[in-house]
Design a protein around this motif. Sequence first.
Motif, mmCIF file in Angstrom:
data_model
loop_
_atom_site.group_PDB
_atom_site.id
_atom_site.type_symbol
_atom_site.label_atom_id
_atom_site.label_comp_id
_atom_site.label_asym_id
_atom_site.label_seq_id
_atom_site.Cartn_x
_atom_site.Cartn_y
_atom_site.Cartn_z
ATOM 1 N N LEU A 1 0.846 -1.190 0.000
ATOM 2 C CA LEU A 1 0.000 0.000 0.000
ATOM 3 C C LEU A 1 0.883 1.242 0.000
ATOM 4 O O LEU A 1 1.820 1.338 0.791
ATOM 5 N N VAL A 2 0.573 2.184 -0.894
ATOM 6 C CA VAL A 2 1.264 3.468 -0.955
ATOM 7 C C VAL A 2 0.263 4.534 -0.531
ATOM 8 O O VAL A 2 -0.747 4.746 -1.203
ATOM 9 N N LEU A 3 0.539 5.184 0.595
ATOM 10 C CA LEU A 3 -0.416 6.130 1.176
ATOM 11 C C LEU A 3 0.006 7.560 0.880
ATOM 12 O O LEU A 3 1.128 7.969 1.195
ATOM 13 N N GLY A 4 -0.902 8.338 0.297
ATOM 14 C CA GLY A 4 -0.622 9.706 -0.105
ATOM 15 C C GLY A 4 -0.869 10.721 0.995
ATOM 16 O O GLY A 4 -1.128 10.368 2.160
ATOM 17 N N SER A 5 -0.821 11.999 0.624
ATOM 18 C CA SER A 5 -0.926 13.114 1.577
ATOM 19 C C SER A 5 -2.184 13.016 2.437
ATOM 20 O O SER A 5 -3.286 12.849 1.934
ATOM 21 N N GLY A 6 -1.986 13.103 3.752
ATOM 22 C CA GLY A 6 -3.102 13.110 4.685
ATOM 23 C C GLY A 6 -3.718 11.747 4.941
ATOM 24 O O GLY A 6 -4.661 11.631 5.729
ATOM 25 N N LEU A 7 -3.193 10.702 4.298
ATOM 26 C CA LEU A 7 -3.812 9.383 4.404
ATOM 27 C C LEU A 7 -2.944 8.385 5.161
ATOM 28 O O LEU A 7 -3.285 7.212 5.271
ATOM 29 N N GLY A 8 -1.825 8.846 5.691
ATOM 30 C CA GLY A 8 -0.867 7.944 6.321
ATOM 31 C C GLY A 8 -1.338 7.297 7.599
ATOM 32 O O GLY A 8 -0.744 6.302 8.046
ATOM 33 N N ASP A 9 -2.404 7.822 8.216
ATOM 34 C CA ASP A 9 -2.865 7.269 9.495
ATOM 35 C C ASP A 9 -3.301 5.816 9.389
ATOM 36 O O ASP A 9 -3.364 5.107 10.392
ATOM 37 N N GLU B 1 -2.016 22.780 3.006
ATOM 38 C CA GLU B 1 -2.753 22.552 4.252
ATOM 39 C C GLU B 1 -4.225 22.257 3.994
ATOM 40 O O GLU B 1 -4.841 21.423 4.661
ATOM 41 N N GLN B 2 -4.802 22.946 2.988
ATOM 42 C CA GLN B 2 -6.200 22.681 2.624
ATOM 43 C C GLN B 2 -6.356 21.267 2.069
ATOM 44 O O GLN B 2 -7.326 20.575 2.369
ATOM 45 N N VAL B 3 -5.390 20.853 1.256
ATOM 46 C CA VAL B 3 -5.418 19.507 0.687
ATOM 47 C C VAL B 3 -5.421 18.463 1.794
ATOM 48 O O VAL B 3 -6.233 17.524 1.812
ATOM 49 N N VAL B 4 -4.516 18.612 2.759
ATOM 50 C CA VAL B 4 -4.402 17.642 3.853
ATOM 51 C C VAL B 4 -5.660 17.654 4.715
ATOM 52 O O VAL B 4 -6.125 16.604 5.170
ATOM 53 N N ALA B 5 -6.249 18.841 4.928
ATOM 54 C CA ALA B 5 -7.451 18.939 5.765
ATOM 55 C C ALA B 5 -8.609 18.157 5.159
ATOM 56 O O ALA B 5 -9.321 17.427 5.874
ATOM 57 N N VAL B 6 -8.832 18.266 3.847
ATOM 58 C CA VAL B 6 -9.918 17.511 3.207
ATOM 59 C C VAL B 6 -9.606 16.017 3.226
ATOM 60 O O VAL B 6 -10.488 15.188 3.477
ATOM 61 N N ALA B 7 -8.342 15.659 2.969
ATOM 62 C CA ALA B 7 -7.957 14.246 3.039
ATOM 63 C C ALA B 7 -8.235 13.684 4.422
ATOM 64 O O ALA B 7 -8.713 12.544 4.565
ATOM 65 N N ASN B 8 -7.980 14.462 5.448
ATOM 66 C CA ASN B 8 -8.239 14.008 6.821
ATOM 67 C C ASN B 8 -9.727 13.762 7.061
ATOM 68 O O ASN B 8 -10.110 12.801 7.726
ATOM 69 N N ARG B 9 -10.583 14.628 6.512
ATOM 70 C CA ARG B 9 -12.028 14.458 6.703
ATOM 71 C C ARG B 9 -12.537 13.212 5.972
ATOM 72 O O ARG B 9 -13.510 12.594 6.399
ATOM 73 N N THR B 10 -11.874 12.860 4.886
ATOM 74 C CA THR B 10 -12.318 11.730 4.063
ATOM 75 C C THR B 10 -11.756 10.403 4.589
ATOM 76 O O THR B 10 -12.200 9.331 4.174
ATOM 77 N N LYS B 11 -10.804 10.470 5.495
ATOM 78 C CA LYS B 11 -10.079 9.275 5.937
ATOM 79 C C LYS B 11 -10.955 8.113 6.385
ATOM 80 O O LYS B 11 -10.675 6.968 6.014
ATOM 81 N N PRO B 12 -12.007 8.317 7.193
ATOM 82 C CA PRO B 12 -12.764 7.153 7.674
ATOM 83 C C PRO B 12 -13.321 6.291 6.544
ATOM 84 O O PRO B 12 -13.208 5.060 6.590
ATOM 85 N N VAL B 13 -13.904 6.911 5.533
ATOM 86 C CA VAL B 13 -14.454 6.151 4.404
ATOM 87 C C VAL B 13 -13.327 5.528 3.601
ATOM 88 O O VAL B 13 -13.399 4.351 3.215
ATOM 89 N N PHE B 14 -12.290 6.308 3.351
ATOM 90 C CA PHE B 14 -11.144 5.796 2.593
ATOM 91 C C PHE B 14 -10.539 4.569 3.268
ATOM 92 O O PHE B 14 -10.291 3.540 2.627
ATOM 93 N N ILE B 15 -10.292 4.676 4.565
ATOM 94 C CA ILE B 15 -9.653 3.575 5.286
ATOM 95 C C ILE B 15 -10.534 2.331 5.273
ATOM 96 O O ILE B 15 -10.054 1.214 5.070
ATOM 97 N N GLU B 16 -11.824 2.518 5.471
ATOM 98 C CA GLU B 16 -12.726 1.365 5.460
ATOM 99 C C GLU B 16 -12.740 0.692 4.096
ATOM 100 O O GLU B 16 -12.730 -0.540 3.988
ATOM 101 N N LEU B 17 -12.755 1.491 3.036
ATOM 102 C CA LEU B 17 -12.747 0.934 1.684
ATOM 103 C C LEU B 17 -11.481 0.121 1.440
ATOM 104 O O LEU B 17 -11.540 -1.013 0.933
ATOM 105 N N VAL B 18 -10.343 0.661 1.807
ATOM 106 C CA VAL B 18 -9.081 -0.038 1.573
ATOM 107 C C VAL B 18 -8.977 -1.283 2.438
ATOM 108 O O VAL B 18 -8.531 -2.348 1.982
ATOM 109 N N ARG B 19 -9.388 -1.177 3.704
ATOM 110 C CA ARG B 19 -9.334 -2.357 4.578
ATOM 111 C C ARG B 19 -10.165 -3.497 4.014
ATOM 112 O O ARG B 19 -9.728 -4.650 3.993
ATOM 113 N N ARG B 20 -11.370 -3.183 3.578
ATOM 114 C CA ARG B 20 -12.232 -4.235 3.036
ATOM 115 C C ARG B 20 -11.647 -4.799 1.739
ATOM 116 O O ARG B 20 -11.770 -5.999 1.476
#
Length: 283
Positions: A29-37, A257-276
């Motif tokens: 997995l290669v994780l981009g800006s704001g998605l490293g969590d 900073e704006q880019v990372v902020a939106v990525a952070n808000r999207t993280k829960p859905v993104f992470i769930e999609l990738v995990r599944r």
Amino acid sequence: MDRSYVEQIIESAQWISDQIGRRTLDVGLVLGSGLGDMAQQVEDAISIPYGNIPHFPVSTVEGHAGQFVIGTLEGKTVIVMQGRFHYYEGYSMKKVVFPIYVMKQLGVKALVITNAAGGMNRGFQAGDLMLISDHLNMTGDNPLLGVNHPELGPRFPDMSQAYSRSFRALAKQIGERMGQERGEPIRLQEGVYAGITGPNYLPPAELTMLANLGGDAIGMSTVGEVIAASHTDLQVLGISCITDMAIGEHLEPLTHEQVVAVANRTKPVFIELVRRFVQEVSV
């Protein structure tokens, strides 16, 4: 691509293999800006800073931790790039894609590549996720220039399915199920990613040009890595987090900073999609 490049790949992979007890890896997995969590959800994890690995560069971008995290996620052994390398940091394209070849050498069979991107498709909105169906390489460079080494891949690799159709189909099914469970649709788009060098965000005329060429989203990574993945016969799922709208005629000022902020808000859905996806993909 001289002989020393291949030797460096082998030496880096061997060093990592020694650190992790020679375990077999399934998914990269290669994780981009704001998605490293997402790397924090890997169980029994071993973290290896890039700076410790022979021949590796070091990520310099804010929001990129700059390390491999290796462990178990949804029953599969994964190697996570928590931060990547970019052409605009001054690295050669061969150096940018170096980790892809190392992951292949370590036995990875499938690759999930993510990024933060600007949306050029007027049907998108900030916070959407886009499954990448294809890309436009607008960097003016290619990691495969030079001598080819057959142990890495063929001289003329096929790119007709650089982004796996079966992987996208599985991701769509997962997104539909997630929407049903949540009681509202997941905004999961599909489109073409235009990869540029950066580091500047593009002016309106260039954005309009790329949209007219067929680009749905734009970013500063991914295309070189996917070319290398195709070269070395790795199947890829690409996902862009649409962090802003990059419509040429209606362009507004943008900061990282704006880019990372939106990525952070999207993280829960993104992470769930990738995990599944990791759980359900066959490798």
